[in-house]
Scaffold this motif. Structure first.
Motif, short mmCIF file in Angstrom:
data_model
loop_
_atom_site.label_atom_id
_atom_site.label_comp_id
_atom_site.label_asym_id
_atom_site.label_seq_id
_atom_site.Cartn_x
_atom_site.Cartn_y
_atom_site.Cartn_z
N LYS A 248 0.85 -1.18 0.00
CA LYS A 248 0.00 0.00 0.00
C LYS A 248 0.89 1.23 0.00
CE LYS A 248 -3.67 -2.37 2.39
NZ LYS A 248 -4.37 -2.58 3.63
N ARG A 249 0.35 2.33 -0.47
CA ARG A 249 1.08 3.59 -0.52
C ARG A 249 1.60 3.95 0.88
NH1 ARG A 249 0.37 8.16 -4.28
NH2 ARG A 249 1.41 9.91 -3.30
N ASN A 250 2.83 4.39 0.94
CA ASN A 250 3.52 4.81 2.17
C ASN A 250 3.79 3.67 3.15
OD1 ASN A 250 3.70 7.52 1.35
ND2 ASN A 250 1.64 7.91 2.08
N GLN A 251 3.63 2.43 2.71
CA GLN A 251 3.93 1.30 3.58
C GLN A 251 5.45 1.15 3.67
OE1 GLN A 251 2.10 -2.33 2.30
NE2 GLN A 251 2.77 -3.46 4.09
N ARG A 252 5.95 0.95 4.87
CA ARG A 252 7.39 0.79 5.07
C ARG A 252 7.83 -0.56 4.55
NH1 ARG A 252 9.62 1.76 10.64
NH2 ARG A 252 11.49 1.66 9.40
#
Length: 72
Positions: free
Chosen positions: A22-26
């Protein structure tokens, strides 16, 4: 935690399988001392444009060329 096979193409990291991110997932990236054969990263371009597909227009595909030719 999930492990995803990928390679570095010289500019960016390319996954070898669909990645459930997912977007911005580390991410944690481990760099291996192994290399792919030249061209082994991309086995096929089949489905490469599937993210741009519009399922609602799929029924019109068989007549698309004839329709476009008539308009010109």
């Amino acid at each position: 935690m999930t492990t995803i096979a990928a390679y570095f193409d010289g500019n960016s990291v390319q996954t070898l399988e669909k990645a459930p991110m997912k977007r911005n997932q580390r991410l944690l990236i481990t760099v291996l001392d192994e290399f792919l054969d030249s061209g082994a990263g991309v086995k096929s371009l089949r489905g490469g444009l599937s993210k741009y597909a519009n399922a609602e227009l799929r029924s019109q595909e068989s007549a698309a060329w004839a329709s476009a030719a008539e308009e010109k």
